[in-house]
Design an enzyme around this catalytic site. Structure first.
Site, mmCIF file in Angstrom:
data_model
loop_
_atom_site.group_PDB
_atom_site.id
_atom_site.type_symbol
_atom_site.label_atom_id
_atom_site.label_comp_id
_atom_site.label_asym_id
_atom_site.label_seq_id
_atom_site.Cartn_x
_atom_site.Cartn_y
_atom_site.Cartn_z
ATOM 1 N N ARG A 70 58.735 44.229 51.598
ATOM 2 C CA ARG A 70 57.461 44.961 51.607
ATOM 3 C C ARG A 70 57.542 46.201 50.724
ATOM 4 O O ARG A 70 56.548 46.637 50.161
ATOM 5 C CB ARG A 70 57.039 45.316 53.043
ATOM 6 C CG ARG A 70 55.762 46.151 53.096
ATOM 7 C CD ARG A 70 55.009 46.088 54.429
ATOM 8 N NE ARG A 70 55.875 46.165 55.584
ATOM 9 C CZ ARG A 70 56.550 47.249 55.978
ATOM 10 N NH1 ARG A 70 56.476 48.359 55.273
ATOM 11 N NH2 ARG A 70 57.281 47.212 57.065
ATOM 12 N N ASP A 124 39.712 51.966 34.970
ATOM 13 C CA ASP A 124 39.708 50.525 35.219
ATOM 14 C C ASP A 124 39.621 49.855 33.845
ATOM 15 O O ASP A 124 38.567 49.846 33.213
ATOM 16 C CB ASP A 124 38.518 50.139 36.113
ATOM 17 C CG ASP A 124 38.487 48.630 36.425
ATOM 18 O OD1 ASP A 124 39.139 47.851 35.705
ATOM 19 O OD2 ASP A 124 37.786 48.250 37.390
ATOM 20 N N TYR A 146 32.273 47.856 38.656
ATOM 21 C CA TYR A 146 32.608 46.673 39.442
ATOM 22 C C TYR A 146 32.014 46.854 40.843
ATOM 23 O O TYR A 146 32.389 47.756 41.582
ATOM 24 C CB TYR A 146 34.120 46.480 39.489
ATOM 25 C CG TYR A 146 34.489 45.237 40.239
ATOM 26 C CD1 TYR A 146 34.279 43.983 39.692
ATOM 27 C CD2 TYR A 146 35.033 45.314 41.505
ATOM 28 C CE1 TYR A 146 34.593 42.835 40.389
ATOM 29 C CE2 TYR A 146 35.355 44.170 42.210
ATOM 30 C CZ TYR A 146 35.135 42.936 41.646
ATOM 31 O OH TYR A 146 35.446 41.801 42.348
ATOM 32 N N LYS A 179 42.303 38.779 36.516
ATOM 33 C CA LYS A 179 41.439 38.441 35.392
ATOM 34 C C LYS A 179 42.287 38.108 34.160
ATOM 35 O O LYS A 179 43.012 37.139 34.176
ATOM 36 C CB LYS A 179 40.455 39.587 35.156
ATOM 37 C CG LYS A 179 39.783 40.100 36.449
ATOM 38 C CD LYS A 179 38.883 39.065 37.110
ATOM 39 C CE LYS A 179 38.462 39.441 38.521
ATOM 40 N NZ LYS A 179 37.826 40.733 38.673
HETATM 41 C C1 PLP Z 1 37.746 41.712 39.642
HETATM 42 C C2 PLP Z 1 37.657 43.158 39.344
HETATM 43 C C3 PLP Z 1 38.101 44.121 40.263
HETATM 44 C C4 PLP Z 1 38.644 43.745 41.626
HETATM 45 O O1 PLP Z 1 39.827 43.006 41.521
HETATM 46 P P1 PLP Z 1 40.260 41.809 42.538
HETATM 47 O O2 PLP Z 1 41.498 41.293 41.891
HETATM 48 O O3 PLP Z 1 39.141 40.828 42.613
HETATM 49 O O4 PLP Z 1 40.531 42.435 43.863
HETATM 50 C C5 PLP Z 1 37.983 45.447 39.890
HETATM 51 N N1 PLP Z 1 37.483 45.818 38.688
HETATM 52 C C6 PLP Z 1 37.057 44.915 37.784
HETATM 53 C C7 PLP Z 1 36.500 45.371 36.480
HETATM 54 C C8 PLP Z 1 37.127 43.563 38.084
HETATM 55 O O5 PLP Z 1 36.679 42.667 37.184
#
Ligand code: PLP
Length: 381
Positions: free
Chosen positions: A54, A179, A106, A204
């Site tokens: 963990r 992000d 997001y 992604k």
């Molecule tokens: C998908 C996404 C998230 C969240 O990520 P998860 O892996 O689905 O928890 C946050 N920011 C952006 C821009 C995203 O495309």
């Protein structure tokens, strides 16, 4: 980890940091499922900090190493999902802290953030996405602790000037977190532009095959704030499984070629539909008419990403009907996979969504671009 042959991103990625397994010479890392790790007679561990899975698993380390090198950061941490990584950052703030974030971002994160701030006593200010002056106005010297930006941002792909946001945040004594999911470490390097923290939904582009949910954070400095984030992972327990961490690294090895093809395909689609009679606008930072193009051209290199949106002429029903006719694009949420996806965001976000009702979000994959263009043409026709 063995000695690297190059620090160029494509080489780092393809060779997973020039990985050679110490025990066998294998060129891919093994999956180590063990939860616990033996100590020697003197009670020393074989790998620094690896005693219980963990806290730290050996299967995380190659991907974390490559991500830290790609972003030019001190350290990286993998999480069980993008949301687990992003929420860890906000959970490290103290009640009374002031946070600035975009109005369009997001959606799931903004939705969670609004509830979390109310419950946890954080003050949240949402700036008009893409408006750097509005961001600057909302940052309060001495009060703001964190500025969160997403660029290009979902699903309108407005661009935030990272260097300008960093200057404003730092002048006020706040940190800047970016992000960078859509830009990936190949198109934008937020830490070099002044950011303190980079976030990726590794679900992604980093993984790229729509088969792993994962998140990552990379820090400029391994400071007290970063240690608090690491504690959030270890004791909040939002860790990635060893198989998922292994799959993520496997996906990352082809990021360079996947992303370049997606960028080329997105530019082809964007240009083709920019003047189409059934399309009100194409939202893509690679197009000169996009409001964020000048900043994007400055802070992105090698492409403008694989994400774009079409504003279809007509209402929500018309946009949904166009998506319904698509045969090559798959109607599904998420982005950054090798297959192209289309989504009517307003239907997903529901009432109160700031997204235009006629917007179709497209994650452009690595298919033959002629198939993508023809599919959208027939769906609009
Ligand atoms: C998908 C996404 C998230 C969240 O990520 P998860 O892996 O689905 O928890 C946050 N920011 C952006 C821009 C995203 O495309």
């Amino acid at each position: 980890m063995t000695e690297e042959s190059s620090s160029r991103p494509a080489t780092l990625l393809a060779q997973a940091g020039h990985y050679e397994d110490a025990a066998t010479g294998g060129v891919t890392p093994p999956i180590q499922p063990s939860v616990t790790f033996a100590r020697d007679r003197d009670y020393a561990l074989r790998l620094d900090g690896v005693s219980y899975a963990r806290d730290r698993s050996p299967t995380f380390l190659p991907a974390e190493h490559v991500l830290a090198r790609l972003e030019g950061g001190a350290q990286a941490l993998l999480f069980a999902s993008g949301m687990a990584a992003a929420t860890a950052v906000f959970r490290c703030l103290a009640p009374g802290d002031h946070v600035v974030a975009p109005r369009v971002m997001y959606w799931a994160l903004r939705d969670w953030l609004q509830r979390f701030c109310a419950q946890w006593g954080l003050e949240l200010d949402l700036y008009a996405t893409g408006d750097d002056a509005d961001l600057a106005r909302r940052v309060r010297p001495g009060r703001t602790r964190l500025v969160w930006v997403e660029t290009p941002c979902n699903p309108t792909w407005e661009v935030t000037d990272i260097a300008a946001a960093a200057a404003v945040a730092h002048a006020a004594g706040a940190r800047l977190a970016v992000d960078s999911t859509v830009a990936t470490p190949l198109l934008t390097r937020p830490l070099e532009l002044g950011a303190d923290l980079v976030f990726h939904s590794a679900t992604k582009y980093l993984n790229g095959h729509s088969d792993v949910v994962a998140g990552a954070l990379v820090t400029r400095d391994a400071d007290a704030h970063w240690r608090a984030i690491a504690d959030q992972r270890a004791n909040g327990g939002a860790i990635l499984g060893p198989f998922e961490a292994w799959l993520l690294l496997r996906g990352m090895r082809t990021l360079d070629v996947r992303l370049r093809r997606a960028c080329d395909n997105a530019m082809t689609v964007a240009r083709h539909f920019a003047a189409h009679p059934e399309v009100e606008a194409v939202l893509y930072p690679g197009l000169q008419e996009h409001p964020g193009h000048a900043v994007a051209a400055r802070q992105m290199s090698g492409g403008f990403g694989g994400m774009l949106s079409l504003l279809v002429r007509g209402d929500a029903a018309r946009a949904r009907a166009v998506a319904g006719k698509m045969q090559v694009f798959v109607r599904a949420t998420s982005l950054g996979g090798v297959e192209s996806l289309v989504e009517h965001r307003a239907s997903i976000e529901g009432p109160g969504s700031p997204v235009p009702p006629n917007l179709l979000r497209m994650s452009i994959g690595i298919e033959d671009p002629a198939d993508l263009v023809a599919d959208i043409e027939q769906a609009l026709g």
